[in-house]
Motif scaffolding. Structure first.
Motif, PDB file in Angstrom:
ATOM      1  N   GLN A  44       0.848  -1.189   0.000  1.00  0.00           N
ATOM      2  CA  GLN A  44       0.000   0.000   0.000  1.00  0.00           C
ATOM      3  C   GLN A  44       0.889   1.246   0.000  1.00  0.00           C
ATOM      4  OE1 GLN A  44      -3.195  -0.600  -0.470  1.00  0.00           O
ATOM      5  NE2 GLN A  44      -2.691  -2.791  -0.301  1.00  0.00           N
ATOM      6  N   PRO A  45       0.353   2.405  -0.393  1.00  0.00           N
ATOM      7  CA  PRO A  45       1.187   3.605  -0.512  1.00  0.00           C
ATOM      8  C   PRO A  45       1.742   4.116   0.818  1.00  0.00           C
ATOM      9  CG  PRO A  45      -0.820   3.828  -1.799  1.00  0.00           C
ATOM     10  CD  PRO A  45      -0.999   2.616  -0.942  1.00  0.00           C
TER      11      PRO A  45
ATOM     12  N   PRO B 209       6.843  -3.232 -17.203  1.00  0.00           N
ATOM     13  CA  PRO B 209       5.777  -2.310 -16.806  1.00  0.00           C
ATOM     14  C   PRO B 209       5.823  -2.103 -15.298  1.00  0.00           C
ATOM     15  CG  PRO B 209       4.878  -4.500 -17.224  1.00  0.00           C
ATOM     16  CD  PRO B 209       6.328  -4.539 -17.639  1.00  0.00           C
ATOM     17  N   LEU B 210       5.421  -0.926 -14.845  1.00  0.00           N
ATOM     18  CA  LEU B 210       5.463  -0.601 -13.425  1.00  0.00           C
ATOM     19  C   LEU B 210       4.059  -0.512 -12.851  1.00  0.00           C
ATOM     20  CD1 LEU B 210       8.271   2.129 -13.364  1.00  0.00           C
ATOM     21  CD2 LEU B 210       8.463  -0.324 -12.887  1.00  0.00           C
ATOM     22  N   PRO B 211       3.913  -0.808 -11.556  1.00  0.00           N
ATOM     23  CA  PRO B 211       2.589  -0.797 -10.925  1.00  0.00           C
ATOM     24  C   PRO B 211       2.009   0.607 -10.822  1.00  0.00           C
ATOM     25  CG  PRO B 211       4.216  -2.012  -9.606  1.00  0.00           C
ATOM     26  CD  PRO B 211       4.974  -1.253 -10.643  1.00  0.00           C
ATOM     27  N   ASP B 212       0.723   0.657 -10.554  1.00  0.00           N
ATOM     28  CA  ASP B 212       0.064   1.931 -10.296  1.00  0.00           C
ATOM     29  C   ASP B 212       0.728   2.618  -9.111  1.00  0.00           C
ATOM     30  OD1 ASP B 212      -1.720   1.442 -12.320  1.00  0.00           O
ATOM     31  OD2 ASP B 212      -3.315   0.701 -11.005  1.00  0.00           O
TER      32      ASP B 212
ATOM     33  N   ALA C  53       4.466   8.456  -9.951  1.00  0.00           N
ATOM     34  CA  ALA C  53       4.770   9.640  -9.142  1.00  0.00           C
ATOM     35  C   ALA C  53       6.251   9.977  -9.174  1.00  0.00           C
ATOM     36  CB  ALA C  53       4.307   9.414  -7.701  1.00  0.00           C
ATOM     37  N   ILE C  54       7.087   8.969  -9.369  1.00  0.00           N
ATOM     38  CA  ILE C  54       8.535   9.228  -9.374  1.00  0.00           C
ATOM     39  C   ILE C  54       9.176   8.887 -10.720  1.00  0.00           C
ATOM     40  CG2 ILE C  54       9.140   6.967  -8.427  1.00  0.00           C
ATOM     41  CD1 ILE C  54      11.331   8.404  -6.830  1.00  0.00           C
ATOM     42  N   TYR C  55       8.616   7.911 -11.435  1.00  0.00           N
ATOM     43  CA  TYR C  55       9.230   7.506 -12.701  1.00  0.00           C
ATOM     44  C   TYR C  55       8.603   8.188 -13.907  1.00  0.00           C
ATOM     45  CZ  TYR C  55      11.436   4.078  -9.738  1.00  0.00           C
ATOM     46  OH  TYR C  55      12.157   3.490  -8.733  1.00  0.00           O
ATOM     47  N   GLY C  56       7.479   8.873 -13.703  1.00  0.00           N
ATOM     48  CA  GLY C  56       6.854   9.602 -14.793  1.00  0.00           C
ATOM     49  C   GLY C  56       5.964   8.740 -15.650  1.00  0.00           C
ATOM     50  N   ARG C  57       6.485   7.631 -16.162  1.00  0.00           N
ATOM     51  CA  ARG C  57       5.729   6.732 -17.025  1.00  0.00           C
ATOM     52  C   ARG C  57       5.868   5.302 -16.506  1.00  0.00           C
ATOM     53  NH1 ARG C  57       7.288   8.048 -23.179  1.00  0.00           N
ATOM     54  NH2 ARG C  57       5.474   6.706 -23.508  1.00  0.00           N
ATOM     55  N   THR C  58       4.860   4.486 -16.761  1.00  0.00           N
ATOM     56  CA  THR C  58       4.877   3.129 -16.242  1.00  0.00           C
ATOM     57  C   THR C  58       4.841   2.070 -17.338  1.00  0.00           C
ATOM     58  OG1 THR C  58       2.466   3.152 -16.015  1.00  0.00           O
ATOM     59  CG2 THR C  58       3.772   3.792 -14.073  1.00  0.00           C
ATOM     60  N   GLU C  59       4.763   2.486 -18.618  1.00  0.00           N
ATOM     61  CA  GLU C  59       4.778   1.504 -19.695  1.00  0.00           C
ATOM     62  C   GLU C  59       6.165   0.870 -19.813  1.00  0.00           C
ATOM     63  OE1 GLU C  59       3.462   5.282 -21.870  1.00  0.00           O
ATOM     64  OE2 GLU C  59       4.241   4.894 -19.840  1.00  0.00           O
ATOM     65  N   PRO C  60       6.247  -0.349 -20.330  1.00  0.00           N
ATOM     66  CA  PRO C  60       7.559  -0.978 -20.510  1.00  0.00           C
ATOM     67  C   PRO C  60       8.333  -0.336 -21.653  1.00  0.00           C
ATOM     68  CG  PRO C  60       5.848  -2.362 -21.450  1.00  0.00           C
ATOM     69  CD  PRO C  60       5.148  -1.240 -20.731  1.00  0.00           C
ATOM     70  N   GLY C  61       9.659  -0.335 -21.536  1.00  0.00           N
ATOM     71  CA  GLY C  61      10.511   0.077 -22.639  1.00  0.00           C
ATOM     72  C   GLY C  61      10.539   1.552 -22.961  1.00  0.00           C
ATOM     73  N   VAL C  62      10.070   2.414 -22.028  1.00  0.00           N
ATOM     74  CA  VAL C  62      10.061   3.851 -22.296  1.00  0.00           C
ATOM     75  C   VAL C  62      11.165   4.539 -21.495  1.00  0.00           C
ATOM     76  CG1 VAL C  62       7.594   3.889 -22.797  1.00  0.00           C
ATOM     77  CG2 VAL C  62       8.381   4.289 -20.449  1.00  0.00           C
ATOM     78  N   ILE C  63      11.463   5.781 -21.850  1.00  0.00           N
ATOM     79  CA  ILE C  63      12.422   6.566 -21.080  1.00  0.00           C
ATOM     80  C   ILE C  63      11.712   7.096 -19.840  1.00  0.00           C
ATOM     81  CG2 ILE C  63      13.921   8.589 -21.080  1.00  0.00           C
ATOM     82  CD1 ILE C  63      14.126   8.260 -24.115  1.00  0.00           C
ATOM     83  N   ARG C  64      12.201   6.769 -18.682  1.00  0.00           N
ATOM     84  CA  ARG C  64      11.567   7.158 -17.429  1.00  0.00           C
ATOM     85  C   ARG C  64      12.603   7.198 -16.321  1.00  0.00           C
ATOM     86  NH1 ARG C  64       8.496   1.296 -17.037  1.00  0.00           N
ATOM     87  NH2 ARG C  64      10.287   0.113 -16.272  1.00  0.00           N
ATOM     88  N   GLY C  65      12.237   7.862 -15.226  1.00  0.00           N
ATOM     89  CA  GLY C  65      13.133   7.942 -14.088  1.00  0.00           C
ATOM     90  C   GLY C  65      14.086   9.121 -14.176  1.00  0.00           C
TER      91      GLY C  65
END
Length: 349
Positions: free
Chosen positions: A196-197, A319-322, A326-338
């Motif tokens: 949980q958050p 892919p990243l969880p819901d 908040a910190i990585y920006g995007r949650t799809e796999p294979g994208v530029i994030r963090g």
């Protein structure tokens, strides 16, 4: 009390103990061959000739015809395998500072996109003692203190050891899925809390500023892929903000259990750094930390423990969880994030 959800043991390859990882050493530890070192030297010389910098480096401009294939396999190992690797044997004393930075960045771009590590935008970080302490609010990379277990804000992290400490400074690594499994077995109620958050505070060195906070779970899953995000300091300092709910006794107990397991004989892998070593980790499956260290010659020029650090967004990422947006920006796999800046500010040359 939170409702207990039926959760399953993690069985991915990244679930290992200290003992089992030692038995798998041939899978995650390797040495550069003479041919690979010669290829790296040529790539560095070409990069210098072409006026490349860490910020403009790409896989196509830092050609590694042979070693590049091994780096591609390494990317798979980090995402779908053990989540950890150690490459040894870079002759760091044979390179000037700028050459070594080009070399490390060049290896990095064969794994992914270099991410900014602060609001200043630097894409290769320095890990060295500046004389400050964690207790005074210093960033952990600038102290000689023991660093508690945590994950960094990128798919992958790389650390190149240029100089080791006189005493201490060994790296600590732990399988996050192994910790998850132990908590599931022994305290499923606390595992549910960790899924949980928790409220985290932003820092002065990242976009957003230190007066804002965001909710983020410690453990999560999406499409069968596990992910962890842990840095307890951000949770602790969030408690200084009046708008943030107070931690419950159960939340504190859960965080204490994570910290305790990370330092347990079953989970903790101690990995001394030697000059020329490169450690690679997947931040979503492995915790890392560091022992405190001492340097007798730290006040002398070009002396004392010194590492370079890379944060990388991997094209193979999960892919990243819901909540992780908040910190990585995007949650799809294979994208530029963090990284420390929003993804849209990252320039790809």
């Amino acid at each position: 009390m939170n409702k207990i959800v039926q959760r399953q043991l993690r069985t991915e390859t990244a679930t290992w103990t200290a003992a089992s990882l030692a038995e798998l050493k041939s899978q995650w530890e390797s040495h550069f061959t003479l041919a690979e070192l010669a290829e790296l030297r040529q790539a560095v010389e070409t990069a210098k000739k072409n006026g490349l910098t860490v910020g403009t480096m790409t896989k196509d401009s830092f050609l590694l015809p042979t070693l590049g294939k091994r780096m591609a396999a390494l990317g798979q190992l980090l995402e779908d395998g053990l989540g950890i690797a150690l490459m040894r044997g870079i002759p760091v004393n044979d390179y000037q500072k700028n050459e070594l930075e080009l070399l490390f960045a060049g290896l990095g771009v064969h794994l992914g996109v270099l991410l900014p590590q602060s609001k200043a935008g630097e894409k290769i970080g320095v890990v060295a003692d500046s004389g400050n302490k964690l207790a005074s609010g210093a960033r952990g990379t600038k102290t000689s203190d023991q660093l508690p277990f945590h994950t960094d804000r990128s798919d992958l992290i790389g650390l190149l050891c240029v100089r080791e400490a006189t005493k201490g400074g060994e790296s600590y690594v732990v399988s996050a899925t192994q910790v998850y499994n132990i908590i599931l077995r022994d305290r499923p109620d606390l595992l549910e809390v960790l899924c949980q958050p928790f409220w985290h505070r932003r820092t002065a060195w990242e976009a957003g500023g230190p007066d804002t906070a965001y909710p983020l779970p410690i453990f999560g899953e999406r499409e069968g892929k596990f992910a962890v995000r842990y840095l307890r300091h951000f949770i602790r300092v969030a408690q200084e903000l009046p708008s943030v709910p107070r931690l419950t006794d159960q939340q504190i107990e859960a965080l204490d259990m994570v910290d305790r397991l990370c330092m347990s004989e079953e989970c903790l892998v101690r990995m001394p750094f030697e000059p020329g070593d490169i450690q690679w980790l997947n931040n979503f499956v492995a915790f890392h930390g560091r022992a405190a260290y001492e340097d007798e010659n730290a006040d002398k020029e070009d002396k004392g423990r010194f590492l370079y650090r890379l944060w990388l967004a991997s094209p193979l990422s999960r892919p990243l969880p819901d909540g992780f947006e908040a910190i990585y920006g995007r949650t799809e796999p294979g994208v530029i994030r963090g990284g420390a800046l929003p993804a849209e500010t990252i320039q790809i040359i």
